[in-house]
Design a protein around this motif. Structure first.
Motif, PDB file in Angstrom:
ATOM      1  N   ASP A 257     -18.212 -11.962 -19.133  1.00 22.91           N
ATOM      2  CA  ASP A 257     -17.083 -12.889 -19.001  1.00 22.91           C
ATOM      3  C   ASP A 257     -17.351 -14.173 -19.783  1.00 22.91           C
ATOM      4  OD1 ASP A 257     -14.578 -13.858 -17.345  1.00 22.91           O
ATOM      5  OD2 ASP A 257     -16.106 -15.418 -17.072  1.00 22.91           O
ATOM      6  N   PHE A 258     -18.578 -14.663 -19.692  1.00 24.13           N
ATOM      7  CA  PHE A 258     -18.973 -15.894 -20.394  1.00 24.13           C
ATOM      8  C   PHE A 258     -18.807 -15.731 -21.904  1.00 24.13           C
ATOM      9  CE2 PHE A 258     -22.492 -18.407 -22.339  1.00 24.13           C
ATOM     10  CZ  PHE A 258     -22.101 -19.683 -21.930  1.00 24.13           C
ATOM     11  N   LEU A 259     -19.283 -14.614 -22.434  1.00 24.71           N
ATOM     12  CA  LEU A 259     -19.216 -14.382 -23.868  1.00 24.71           C
ATOM     13  C   LEU A 259     -17.781 -14.157 -24.348  1.00 24.71           C
ATOM     14  CD1 LEU A 259     -22.360 -12.182 -24.508  1.00 24.71           C
ATOM     15  CD2 LEU A 259     -21.874 -14.426 -25.502  1.00 24.71           C
TER      16      LEU A 259
ATOM     17  N   GLU B  27     -33.371 -23.381 -17.116  1.00 29.69           N
ATOM     18  CA  GLU B  27     -33.304 -21.926 -17.271  1.00 29.69           C
ATOM     19  C   GLU B  27     -31.885 -21.468 -17.626  1.00 29.69           C
ATOM     20  OE1 GLU B  27     -33.150 -18.064 -14.314  1.00 29.69           O
ATOM     21  OE2 GLU B  27     -34.168 -19.883 -13.607  1.00 29.69           O
ATOM     22  N   ILE B  28     -30.883 -21.964 -16.896  1.00 34.41           N
ATOM     23  CA  ILE B  28     -29.488 -21.557 -17.134  1.00 34.41           C
ATOM     24  C   ILE B  28     -29.007 -22.050 -18.490  1.00 34.41           C
ATOM     25  CG2 ILE B  28     -27.099 -21.898 -16.366  1.00 34.41           C
ATOM     26  CD1 ILE B  28     -28.198 -21.947 -13.476  1.00 34.41           C
ATOM     27  N   CYS B  29     -29.335 -23.288 -18.802  1.00 33.13           N
ATOM     28  CA  CYS B  29     -28.853 -23.842 -20.071  1.00 33.13           C
ATOM     29  C   CYS B  29     -29.524 -23.173 -21.269  1.00 33.13           C
ATOM     30  CB  CYS B  29     -29.056 -25.353 -20.098  1.00 33.13           C
ATOM     31  SG  CYS B  29     -27.972 -26.233 -18.950  1.00 33.13           S
ATOM     32  N   GLU B  30     -30.792 -22.827 -21.149  1.00 29.95           N
ATOM     33  CA  GLU B  30     -31.468 -22.094 -22.225  1.00 29.95           C
ATOM     34  C   GLU B  30     -30.810 -20.735 -22.451  1.00 29.95           C
ATOM     35  OE1 GLU B  30     -35.600 -21.782 -21.279  1.00 29.95           O
ATOM     36  OE2 GLU B  30     -36.113 -23.602 -22.409  1.00 29.95           O
ATOM     37  N   ARG B  31     -30.500 -20.059 -21.357  1.00 31.78           N
ATOM     38  CA  ARG B  31     -29.870 -18.736 -21.446  1.00 31.78           C
ATOM     39  C   ARG B  31     -28.475 -18.855 -22.064  1.00 31.78           C
ATOM     40  NH1 ARG B  31     -27.937 -15.716 -16.092  1.00 31.78           N
ATOM     41  NH2 ARG B  31     -26.906 -13.877 -17.003  1.00 31.78           N
ATOM     42  N   ALA B  32     -27.708 -19.839 -21.617  1.00 27.47           N
ATOM     43  CA  ALA B  32     -26.364 -20.041 -22.161  1.00 27.47           C
ATOM     44  C   ALA B  32     -26.422 -20.383 -23.650  1.00 27.47           C
ATOM     45  CB  ALA B  32     -25.648 -21.156 -21.391  1.00 27.47           C
ATOM     46  N   TYR B  33     -27.367 -21.222 -24.018  1.00 30.43           N
ATOM     47  CA  TYR B  33     -27.527 -21.611 -25.427  1.00 30.43           C
ATOM     48  C   TYR B  33     -27.822 -20.400 -26.297  1.00 30.43           C
ATOM     49  CZ  TYR B  33     -29.414 -23.992 -29.553  1.00 30.43           C
ATOM     50  OH  TYR B  33     -29.639 -24.414 -30.837  1.00 30.43           O
ATOM     51  N   ARG B  34     -28.717 -19.551 -25.826  1.00 34.31           N
ATOM     52  CA  ARG B  34     -29.068 -18.356 -26.602  1.00 34.31           C
ATOM     53  C   ARG B  34     -27.850 -17.451 -26.776  1.00 34.31           C
ATOM     54  NH1 ARG B  34     -30.045 -13.611 -24.822  1.00 34.31           N
ATOM     55  NH2 ARG B  34     -30.435 -14.304 -22.685  1.00 34.31           N
ATOM     56  N   LEU B  35     -27.101 -17.250 -25.707  1.00 34.67           N
ATOM     57  CA  LEU B  35     -25.918 -16.392 -25.791  1.00 34.67           C
ATOM     58  C   LEU B  35     -24.865 -16.982 -26.738  1.00 34.67           C
ATOM     59  CD1 LEU B  35     -25.511 -15.444 -22.014  1.00 34.67           C
ATOM     60  CD2 LEU B  35     -26.148 -13.888 -23.867  1.00 34.67           C
ATOM     61  N   LEU B  36     -24.654 -18.281 -26.635  1.00 34.26           N
ATOM     62  CA  LEU B  36     -23.626 -18.930 -27.451  1.00 34.26           C
ATOM     63  C   LEU B  36     -23.988 -18.913 -28.931  1.00 34.26           C
ATOM     64  CD1 LEU B  36     -22.748 -21.986 -25.183  1.00 34.26           C
ATOM     65  CD2 LEU B  36     -21.250 -20.070 -25.716  1.00 34.26           C
ATOM     66  N   THR B  37     -25.228 -19.203 -29.250  1.00 30.15           N
ATOM     67  CA  THR B  37     -25.611 -19.301 -30.661  1.00 30.15           C
ATOM     68  C   THR B  37     -25.887 -17.945 -31.289  1.00 30.15           C
ATOM     69  OG1 THR B  37     -27.917 -19.709 -30.025  1.00 30.15           O
ATOM     70  CG2 THR B  37     -26.524 -21.644 -30.444  1.00 30.15           C
ATOM     71  N   GLU B  38     -26.471 -17.017 -30.519  1.00 32.64           N
ATOM     72  CA  GLU B  38     -26.876 -15.741 -31.095  1.00 32.64           C
ATOM     73  C   GLU B  38     -25.810 -14.655 -30.997  1.00 32.64           C
ATOM     74  OE1 GLU B  38     -30.578 -14.562 -29.375  1.00 32.64           O
ATOM     75  OE2 GLU B  38     -31.597 -16.449 -29.916  1.00 32.64           O
ATOM     76  N   GLU B  39     -24.918 -14.758 -30.017  1.00 28.17           N
ATOM     77  CA  GLU B  39     -23.932 -13.689 -29.821  1.00 28.17           C
ATOM     78  C   GLU B  39     -22.486 -14.142 -29.981  1.00 28.17           C
ATOM     79  OE1 GLU B  39     -24.598 -10.848 -26.724  1.00 28.17           O
ATOM     80  OE2 GLU B  39     -26.667 -11.541 -26.406  1.00 28.17           O
ATOM     81  N   ALA B  40     -22.195 -15.409 -29.692  1.00 29.61           N
ATOM     82  CA  ALA B  40     -20.805 -15.882 -29.777  1.00 29.61           C
ATOM     83  C   ALA B  40     -20.528 -16.680 -31.047  1.00 29.61           C
ATOM     84  CB  ALA B  40     -20.460 -16.728 -28.544  1.00 29.61           C
ATOM     85  N   GLY B  41     -21.568 -16.912 -31.861  1.00 29.62           N
ATOM     86  CA  GLY B  41     -21.355 -17.597 -33.131  1.00 29.62           C
ATOM     87  C   GLY B  41     -21.138 -19.091 -33.029  1.00 29.62           C
ATOM     88  N   PHE B  42     -21.548 -19.704 -31.919  1.00 32.92           N
ATOM     89  CA  PHE B  42     -21.350 -21.145 -31.745  1.00 32.92           C
ATOM     90  C   PHE B  42     -22.432 -21.932 -32.488  1.00 32.92           C
ATOM     91  CE2 PHE B  42     -18.065 -21.035 -28.589  1.00 32.92           C
ATOM     92  CZ  PHE B  42     -17.566 -22.322 -28.567  1.00 32.92           C
ATOM     93  N   PRO B  43     -22.043 -22.934 -33.285  1.00 32.67           N
ATOM     94  CA  PRO B  43     -23.048 -23.846 -33.828  1.00 32.67           C
ATOM     95  C   PRO B  43     -23.566 -24.734 -32.706  1.00 32.67           C
ATOM     96  CG  PRO B  43     -20.847 -24.578 -34.449  1.00 32.67           C
ATOM     97  CD  PRO B  43     -20.674 -23.269 -33.725  1.00 32.67           C
ATOM     98  N   PRO B  44     -24.827 -25.075 -32.714  1.00 34.03           N
ATOM     99  CA  PRO B  44     -25.396 -25.864 -31.620  1.00 34.03           C
ATOM    100  C   PRO B  44     -24.664 -27.169 -31.345  1.00 34.03           C
ATOM    101  CG  PRO B  44     -27.143 -25.004 -33.009  1.00 34.03           C
ATOM    102  CD  PRO B  44     -25.856 -24.678 -33.697  1.00 34.03           C
TER     103      PRO B  44
END
Length: 521
Positions: free
Chosen positions: A465-467, A499-516
């Motif tokens: 859902d997040f992605l 922990e949550i923010c690291e996981r969200a960051y990885r998903l956003l940058t590596e899978e959703a194409g978000f620039p940091p």
């Protein structure tokens, strides 16, 4: 190397040449109503003269002939005869159901000419760009002076029309697509959203050129946005080139091209009119004059792609090609610092030395009893004064929230943001679209021509859902606030937050194409 990769590479090897004005060349033929109708539309109930795109069905040989003239003059890139080949624009002629066929055929005809010339000059391949115009409607402005919140069409209607057109252009063999003559960034964002949807469905992406029309010396679009704010509104689409066309002649466009070249991370395109129109709506600038003016853009290292818009002929294109032949294209700029850049009608860039950014929170029904009362009573005029007070009080961004049980939150969000769009003093700053309901967030995203901030998403419903929501936010061209929630609930310790923010960051940058720089924790 496939055509898309070849085109990308050539933009950095030499200045590519786009064709000139198909409309000008058609006008030279002095066609009558019967020419536009042809045999197929002899009994059509609407007048068809002036529907140039329809000629791909009724006068295909003429369209190929014009393409050939531009290729012979030195064009590397042909625009298809589909500027108005969308359902909305074609409705003026009662031909809206032909939109996909027109777009497909326009690409097929351009490919006939381009492929023929690519075979003749294998060292100089020719490309076809599916032309996508802005339509004759706008999402950011009301056609009713008595109701500034009214829109003549919805976001989904416009996205649907662009999807249909893009599918036709790709089916016809377009190597790339060009979203051009943009006068409203929200229309452009709808086009880019539609293209993203089409690319995902097809499992294949082609390069996209984005080209804006600046209407006067102020350097703003018709809907009031500055050039750099426009750039940040569409940068998420990763265009192969970005630039300017139409509206102005080369001399008036020069400063704006230089401004865009200073900030753009991607190649620059430019195809101006042959000067400004005279009293009869005609263009008098000669090929020699125009090529000298536009050639200076190349001398100064500002451009990668040059061509012509209204009033330009094969003679103009030949003169431009000869003038810039052998000159180096604008070099790829060195990557600069990754800064968070948001926009309304103007840009807000958050730099390392920036102070705290102030978010106006009084336009939030959950945080302001006065604002809630105004919205509930339908007094949007006074509610706008609340927003204006926030801006004048120093707000850098404006938070809008309509989450209240007795409100139609989607309708309220749309109405209020549409009204804000009619107030430049408010609309100049970015909007924070604030809701706990996805449908309200999405309604807000469909009303903002700038680069907004979504507040917020989290992983409390799981990664999938997040992605999904993150990818959509990225397709809308917004930044995002991420809350420290996951499937187990809200973070209650520093370790859990990290922990949550690291996981969200990885998903956003590596899978959703978000620039940091577009992620806010």
């Amino acid at each position: 190397m496939n055509p898309a990769e070849n085109f990308r590479a050539l933009l950095h090897e030499r200045i590519l040449i786009k064709d000139g004005a198909m409309g000008t060349m058609i006008q030279r033929r002095e066609l009558g109503e019967e020419d536009f109708r042809g045999e197929r539309f002899r009994e059509h109930e609407h007048d068809l003269k002036g529907n140039n795109d329809l000629l791909v069905l009724t006068q295909p040989d003429l369209i190929v002939e014009i393409h050939e003239e531009f290729l012979a003059a030195g064009a590397d890139l042909l625009g298809t005869t589909s500027f108005n080949g969308n359902r909305i624009s074609q409705a003026d002629y009662g031909t809206q159901d032909l939109a996909r066929e027109i777009s497909r055929r326009s690409a097929e005809l351009a490919r006939i000419a381009a492929d023929r010339w690519s075979e003749r000059t294998p060292d100089r391949p020719r490309f076809v760009a599916g032309a996508i115009g802005p339509t004759n409607r706008t999402l950011s402005l009301s056609p009713d002076v008595n109701d500034p919140s009214f829109r003549a069409l919805s976001w989904e209607e416009l996205v649907g029309a662009y999807e249909e057109q893009a599918l036709g252009l790709l089916e016809g063999g377009s190597h790339l697509l060009v979203v051009e003559t943009i006068f409203d960034s929200l229309n452009a964002k709808a086009a880019l959203f539609a293209l993203d949807r089409v690319f995902r469905a097809r499992g294949e992406k082609v390069p996209v050129i984005v080209s804006v029309a600046i209407t006067d010396a102020s350097g703003r679009t018709l809907s009031g946005q500055t050039l750099d704010a426009f750039y940040h509104s569409v940068r998420h689409a990763d265009p192969v080139a970005i630039g300017l066309n139409c509206s102005l002649g080369a001399s008036e466009m020069r400063g704006h091209v230089a401004d865009l070249a200073r900030i753009s991370e991607v190649p620059i395109s430019c195809y101006p009119n042959a000067g400004l129109p005279n009293a009869f709506g005609e263009y008098d600038e000669t090929p020699a004059v125009m090529s000298d003016l536009i050639g200076e853009f190349a001398d100064s290292g500002l451009v990668n792609l040059l061509g012509g818009c209204c009033g330009t002929t094969p003679e103009h294109i030949r003169a431009i090609d000869e003038r810039v032949r052998g000159l180096a294209p604008r070099p790829q700029p060195e990557p600069g610092p990754r800064l968070t850049s948001l926009s309304g009608l103007e840009t807000l860039t958050i730099r390392p030395d920036s102070n705290f950014q102030m978010i106006g929170e009084r336009t939030n029904v959950t945080g302001s009893a006065r604002f809630r009362k105004l919205i509930k009573s339908g007094d949007y005029e006074t509610a706008l004064e609340v927003a204006l007070d926030q801006v004048r009080g120093g707000a850098n961004l404006l938070d809008v929230n309509m989450d209240e049980g007795l409100l139609d939150s989607v309708a309220c969000m749309r109405t209020f943001l549409n009204l804000i769009a009619s107030e430049p003093e408010i609309a100049r700053i970015p909007i924070v679209i604030d809701s706990s309901k996805w449908e309200v967030l999405e309604a807000g995203l469909q009303c903002c021509q700038g680069k907004s901030v979504v507040n917020s998403i989290s992983m409390k419903e799981g990664e999938a859902d997040f992605l999904e929501k993150a990818r959509l936010i990225r397709s809308y061209g917004a930044a995002v606030v991420v809350m420290a929630f996951d499937e187990a609930g809200q973070a209650d310790t520093a370790e859990r937050k990290v922990e949550i923010c690291e996981r969200a960051y990885r998903l956003l940058t590596e899978e959703a194409g978000f620039p940091p720089e577009d992620i806010i924790f």
